[in-house]
Motif scaffolding. Structure first.
Motif, short mmCIF file in Angstrom:
data_model
loop_
_atom_site.label_atom_id
_atom_site.label_comp_id
_atom_site.label_asym_id
_atom_site.label_seq_id
_atom_site.Cartn_x
_atom_site.Cartn_y
_atom_site.Cartn_z
N TYR A 15 0.68 -1.37 -0.02
CA TYR A 15 -0.03 0.02 -0.04
C TYR A 15 0.90 1.32 0.16
O TYR A 15 1.82 1.39 0.97
CB TYR A 15 -1.05 -0.20 1.23
N ALA A 16 0.54 2.28 -0.67
CA ALA A 16 0.93 3.48 -0.86
C ALA A 16 0.08 4.26 -0.23
O ALA A 16 -1.04 4.86 -0.72
CB ALA A 16 1.35 4.12 -2.25
N GLU A 17 0.16 4.57 1.21
CA GLU A 17 -0.69 5.21 1.73
C GLU A 17 -1.97 4.22 2.11
O GLU A 17 -1.87 3.17 2.56
CB GLU A 17 -1.12 6.45 1.61
N GLY A 18 -3.27 4.56 1.04
CA GLY A 18 -4.15 3.46 1.12
C GLY A 18 -4.42 2.75 -0.56
O GLY A 18 -5.31 2.36 -0.52
N THR A 19 -3.46 3.36 -1.29
CA THR A 19 -3.45 2.60 -2.72
C THR A 19 -2.88 1.50 -2.64
O THR A 19 -1.60 1.28 -2.55
CB THR A 19 -3.13 3.73 -3.52
#
Length: 321
Positions: A176-180
């Protein structure tokens, strides 16, 4: 090559120190004792330790906003780190950097970095210096799967190959890239294969397996000192949200529970060395107790320490040459 018992004890102590440190920081932040933002490294311990056990103080690393684990694995003092995170005088950066900007040049730690994808340009600068001066030093750029999509990463990898620099790019792909999710954000689906297209050896390893990371890094650092750059994608999981307080609505409770049980690198390490009779459970338990006491002391010291003097406000701002 089989590691010695002393090396295995050291590896476990480093990973356990990171976990205990992050647990303590999480508690202190949740109770309002720590200013600013905090991004915890729990769950990724095998990555930092597997990489940094091949380095010494003269080698360099560039870190991320999730940098506590990298600091500890590189040998930074946990008391000084805790003081820094609490914003106190005596911290590694005088209490001015906080969680996302810890640095310790004497340990080759070029700094945590709030800029996503900020460490690769710093690392290749250090690597270029090492190559130019013939010092034999190596630089490591830590990034996440989000940072792997940044132009800074692409430019740094290309320059490293063109100039044959002694640098290793380590992407900790925690999904996850933050929440992506990485499945959405990485078009090639494979961060390692994308890196290989720049013309360097690239490996994808189980980032929850200390031994897999350690082996891949051993090959990469040998190549760095003799030939040029390499890339390692370490697939791992984080046990907490992107930041302390993140509601994590982007992943289910079942996924999170699995991350903290099946995806725990410390439990995997313990199971492997115990099953192979390389270390005894009692030895590992003793390390647990020792580390918890050390971190508890660091928290007490940080809580009781003085704030930076107002007179220090404008120091460390500009450098005169």
């Amino acid at each position: 090559m089989q590691m010695s018992r002393d090396a295995l004890r050291f590896a476990y102590r480093q990973m356990r120190t990171i976990r205990a440190f992050e647990d303590a920081v999480n508690r202190a932040f949740s109770s309002g004792e720590i200013p600013g933002f905090v991004h915890l490294y729990s769950g990724q311990e095998a990555c930092a330790v597997g990489v940094c056990m091949h380095l010494d103080d003269k080698d360099y690393i560039g870190s991320t906003h999730r940098g506590h684990g990298h600091c500890i694995a590189k040998g930074c003092d946990v008391d000084g780190m805790m003081l820094e995170i609490f914003g106190k005088a005596g911290g590694l950066c005088g209490g001015k950097g906080g969680s996302m900007h810890i640095a310790d040049i004497e340990r080759g730690m070029l700094g945590a970095n709030a800029i996503v994808g900020g460490s690769p340009p710093l690392a290749i600068g250090a690597a270029l210096t090492a190559k130019t001066l013939g010092t034999g030093q190596v630089a490591v750029a830590f990034s996440g799967d989000g940072g792997s999509n940044q132009g800074t990463m692409f430019e740094a990898m290309n320059m490293a190959v063109v100039l044959g620099l002694p640098v290793i790019f380590v992407v900790e792909n925690n999904g996850y890239a933050e929440g992506t999710g990485v499945e959405y954000a990485v078009g090639s689906r494979s961060i390692a294969s994308r890196a290989a297209a720049f013309g360097m050896p690239a490996a994808c390893v189980d980032g929850l397996d200390f031994f897999a990371v350690h082996e891949a890094m051993g090959e990469a650092i040998e190549r760095a000192r003799s030939e040029g750059p390499s890339f390692i994608e370490a697939r791992c999981v984080r046990h907490h949200g992107h930041y302390c307080g993140d509601p994590q609505s982007y992943r289910s409770k079942e996924e999170l529970d699995a991350a903290r049980s099946e995806g725990d690198p410390l439990l995997r390490f313990r199971a492997r060395v115990s099953a192979s009779a390389l270390l005894e459970e009692t030895e590992l338990d003793a390390i647990d107790v020792e580390v918890e006491e050390k971190i508890a002391t660091a928290v007490l010291k940080a809580g009781a320490a003085a704030d930076p003097s107002p007179s220090a406000l404008l120091t460390d701002v500009y450098v005169s040459y």
